[in-house]
Design a protein around this motif. Structure first.
Motif, short mmCIF file in Angstrom:
data_model
loop_
_atom_site.label_atom_id
_atom_site.label_comp_id
_atom_site.label_asym_id
_atom_site.label_seq_id
_atom_site.Cartn_x
_atom_site.Cartn_y
_atom_site.Cartn_z
N HIS A 1 42.35 48.98 60.59
CA HIS A 1 42.26 49.97 59.50
C HIS A 1 40.81 50.38 59.26
O HIS A 1 40.50 51.56 59.08
N LEU A 2 39.92 49.39 59.23
CA LEU A 2 38.51 49.69 58.97
C LEU A 2 37.88 50.47 60.13
O LEU A 2 37.04 51.34 59.92
N THR A 3 38.31 50.16 61.34
CA THR A 3 37.74 50.83 62.52
C THR A 3 38.20 52.28 62.61
O THR A 3 37.41 53.19 62.90
N THR A 4 39.49 52.52 62.37
CA THR A 4 40.05 53.86 62.53
C THR A 4 40.00 54.69 61.26
O THR A 4 40.07 55.92 61.33
N GLY A 5 39.91 54.02 60.10
CA GLY A 5 39.99 54.75 58.85
C GLY A 5 41.38 55.26 58.55
O GLY A 5 41.57 56.13 57.70
N ARG A 6 42.39 54.71 59.25
CA ARG A 6 43.77 55.17 59.09
C ARG A 6 44.70 53.99 58.84
O ARG A 6 44.39 52.85 59.22
#
Length: 809
Positions: free
Chosen positions: A233-238
């Motif tokens: 989640h933190l890496t993709t922002g999704r």
């Protein structure tokens, strides 16, 4: 229950900033849940006061109820009310909570219900009931929530005989749809089997009081999957649960892991723990439910409260079957019987029964270690286990879950849960080895030493845990492991040879000219004996079948069988015929005569049958495309380009020069191309259309490069990990008749056209081509000569290979 939208309330106070960056894992998730609780409590309190509603509560359900909020998680909320307030007031209360959540762009799953409505909905919808099992009060009337939780849990336990089988079926259906997390290159951390959904299902089973999941390692596995999802989640922002290839290195870095492979192995180990716990738990659930349903009938038959002991059926020394599982006999003494573990495993696999979890745990802690080398009985039990077929897998996984396999075979740790990046592979390395043994078990009647076949199948990829060529590293490890298992020096040598050359037959058959005596001699030299060749043939088939559907076909099987026959004849003392130009077949000669008469290309397209099996009709191994035309430059790239435009995959290509007499008494040179092709999808094109496009390609009116580029632009390939650059090499001692140039590249439409064009531009002639495609990787071998038909000099060959590699890159 929603009213007309009220005037928008004052802007809500947004949640507090997220936890500090140095806080991760469970503390981060708990902190996010607390911050969200505080914010929603403020919203609920203000909205309830404005709407004048009493007897209501805001309830977190699902993952939020468990306090497992990832950075982009949805909020699952239930607005619970006692039914005393009017509908408009309850709707106003709901609007006062939902709209501020939506205004901040947060995903929200919401409902408004009374306790009675919530119970009725849960009774009708299993997913709702599962969510309510984790209900947690956020704000409002705590007693209202406590009453609902008590009722939902009571309903769940009372309805367990009906609800648990439905949950089991739901999990199985999802697993069939989403696959097994522990084997997927792009796994869904939540929905795939062994993921977070299954971990939640195990909590629900425990809440039913029917059975409990094995607790060892389960909480840690769940945390691992949640941590990976947080980093994703933190890496993709999704808000995504799919661990896509292009994001794995970044996620690995966020978790402090070395690289994407380390990440997948970390995730796979967690998924394997959840999957094993799932298998054990549902087996226990079904056992308990069967016993409950049988109990009333048993009381009627026996009368009173008599309780029958489960029947115990002997399976092997110290091993019995009880209640559908394999358990230890009462007289078994694992601390004195070093072979008991393998004997129990072999008996379970042969009987098609699971090992009792308690048996495996007891053996793991109490069993006496085997001496090195193993005694003959232990070796025989291992061979029996491997030869049992499909039931071997479950037994092996049970042993591996408790660490028994790595104690028996220490080098196994290197391949445990190791991912394989080639999408052709269905399994991790360790599971592929077991699957290969399963496939080999069906081929044991074809070989004189089935024990060596099964052991070689288990060890053939054992070198993949080490740097360098896995076949070379595997030979050394297999030699040590076979000696450890107790084979004598000669058998150890055979196993080592099989591991070293387990790719030899399929690579040679698909990439080399089998009519070249040098090809057959090189294989015979490597194999050494007819008995080893027999074993290698069976191992080749088992390995390919266990790899995946793209790795074996009737076409590959026919090529390997042809090679094996030639090598067997040489090992029996029959010298291969001296190399000489092969005469064209009657069909090829007919086409060549027609091409000479018309001066234009002539085509023939027909299905080519494979060898007839013992119990049925021969299976087609592809379509044979014959092309005859006057000799001229540019034929290979033109023909390959036309086939690519018509979505035909080239499996093998042979180009042959033929000279025929003309009416004037002279000779004319013609080219005869004999190719095996397959339709990428749909039906085969008509030969007349292929011929028309080939004529246009040869006269320059059809721009193949432009047409292929247009198609690629219209249907771009899915984004993924960047493919490694092409590699073009000269095969050492490949042939005395020609120079063998091998091309390894990412498979793509028109690749053979590009290679052919690059070779033509370097002034070399292609004598034949052998095309092999596995998944996204193409490995093509080209037998080339100079303009006079002689092999290239080493210097010229290296120069051509370098130039072709540069052009393809």
């Amino acid at each position: 229950m929603m009213s007309e939208k009220l005037p928008k309330p004052p802007a809500p106070k947004p949640p507090a900033p997220p936890p500090p960056e140095d806080e991760s894992g469970s503390p981060r998730r708990a902190a996010l849940a607390r911050l969200t609780d505080d914010w929603l409590t403020g919203l609920f309190t203000a909205a309830a006061e404005r709407a004048g509603v009493r007897g209501a509560a805001l309830v977190a359900v699902g993952g939020y109820g468990r306090g497992e909020l990832s950075p982009r998680s949805d909020l699952d909320l239930l607005l619970l009310h006692d039914g005393t307030a009017d509908a408009a007031a309850v709707a106003a209360l709901a609007d006062g909570i939902w709209y501020p959540v939506w205004d901040l762009g947060l995903a929200l799953d919401h409902s408004v219900r009374t306790p009675g409505e919530a119970r009725r909905t849960a009774g009708e919808d299993l997913k709702v009931q599962l969510g309510l099992l984790d209900a947690r009060p956020v704000a409002g009337d705590l007693g209202l929530v406590a009453g609902l939780r008590t009722a939902i849990l009571a309903d769940w336990r009372n309805q367990a005989p009906k609800r648990l089988p439905a949950l089991d079926e739901l999990c199985r259906e999802r697993a069939a749809r989403m696959g097994e997390l522990q084997f997927l290159l792009e796994p869904d951390l939540k929905e795939a089997r062994g993921g977070l959904r299954d971990a939640t299902a195990l909590r629900a089973v425990a809440a039913s009081w029917v059975a409990d999941a094995p607790r060892e390692g389960l909480a840690e596995a769940r945390r691992t999957l949640l941590d990976a999802r947080d980093a994703l989640h933190l890496t993709t922002g999704r808000a995504t649960d799919r661990l896509a290839l292009q994001e794995q290195d970044q996620v690995a870095g966020a978790l402090g892991l070395l690289d994407a492979d380390a990440l997948l192995r970390h995730v796979y180990e967690a998924a394997r723990t959840v999957s094993y716990a799932t298998d054990v738990t549902w087996r226990e659930v079904n056992r308990v439910l069967r016993a409950r349903s049988a109990r009333p009938r048993l009381r009627t038959i026996l009368g009173g409260g008599a309780k029958a002991a489960p029947e115990r059926t002997p399976l092997a020394e110290g091993v019995v079957e009880a209640d559908g599982e394999v358990v230890l006999a009462r007289t078994a003494r694992p601390e004195r019987d070093a072979v008991l573990t393998l004997r129990a495993a072999a008996a379970a696999a042969e009987a098609g029964l699971p090992l009792s979890r308690h048996l495996v745990r007891h053996l793991s802690s109490a069993a006496q270690p085997l001496p090195v080398p193993w005694p003959a009985q232990a070796r025989e039990e291992l061979v029996t286990l491997l030869g049992a077929g499909e039931s071997t897998v479950g037994v092996w996984e049970a042993l591996e879950a408790e660490g028994i396999i790595t104690r028996l075979l220490p080098d196994w740790e290197r391949v445990h849960c190791r991912p394989q990046r080639n999408p052709v592979h269905t399994w991790t390395v360790d599971r592929h080895l077991v699957e290969t043994a399963v496939r080999a078990s069906h081929l044991t009647r074809r070989v004189g030493r089935p024990d060596l076949l099964l052991i070689a199948a288990l060890l053939h990829d054992i070198g993949k845990g080490w740097p360098g060529d896995h076949s070379v590293a595997g030979e050394v490890i297999a030699r040590d492991m076979a000696a450890r298992i107790g084979f004598d020096k000669q058998d150890v040598g055979v196993v080592a040879t099989l591991v070293r050359h387990h790719l030899l037959l399929v690579e040679t058959a698909t990439r080399r000219d089998l009519d070249d005596p040098a090809t057959v001699r090189s294989v015979a030299t490597a194999v050494g004996s007819a008995s080893t060749l027999e074993l290698l043939h069976a191992l080749t088939e088992a390995d390919a079948l266990a790899t995946g559907p793209a790795a074996w076909s009737s076409w590959r099987a026919s090529l390997v069988s042809d090679l094996v026959k030639r090598v067997a004849a040489l090992l029996a003392g029959e010298e291969p015929p001296a190399p000489e130009p092969l005469a064209p077949s009657a069909e090829q000669e007919r086409l060549a005569v027609e091409a000479l008469r018309t001066g234009e290309p002539v085509l023939s397209l027909h299905t080519r049958p494979g060898p007839a099996p013992e119990d049925g009709e021969p299976e087609p191994v592809g379509v044979e495309l014959l092309i005859a035309l006057p000799d001229r430059p540019g034929v290979l790239p033109a023909a390959a380009g036309v086939l690519a435009l018509h979505r035909l995959t080239v499996r093998a290509a042979d180009l042959r020069a033929v000279e025929l007499p003309t009416e004037l008494g002279e000779t004319a040179g013609l080219l005869v191309l004999s190719w095996r092709v397959a339709a990428e999808y749909g039906s085969l094109p008509q030969a007349t259309r292929l011929r028309a496009d080939l004529v246009r390609a040869l006269d320059g009116s059809l721009d193949i490069r432009a047409r292929l580029a247009e198609r690629e632009a219209a249907y771009p390939r899915r984004r993924g990990v960047k493919a490694p650059p092409p590699r073009v090499t000269v095969a050492a001692a490949g042939s005395r008749l020609a120079t063998v140039i091998e091309v390894r590249a990412q498979d793509a439409p028109g690749l053979l056209h590009r290679i052919g064009r690059a070779l033509e531009h370097r002034g070399v002639r292609v004598r034949s081509a052998h095309v092999s495609t596995l998944g996204a990787n193409a490995v093509d071998a080209f037998y080339v000569t100079d303009a006079d038909g002689a092999p290239l000099s080493p210097e010229r060959a290296a120069e051509v290979a370098g130039e072709v590699e540069k052009e393809l890159g």
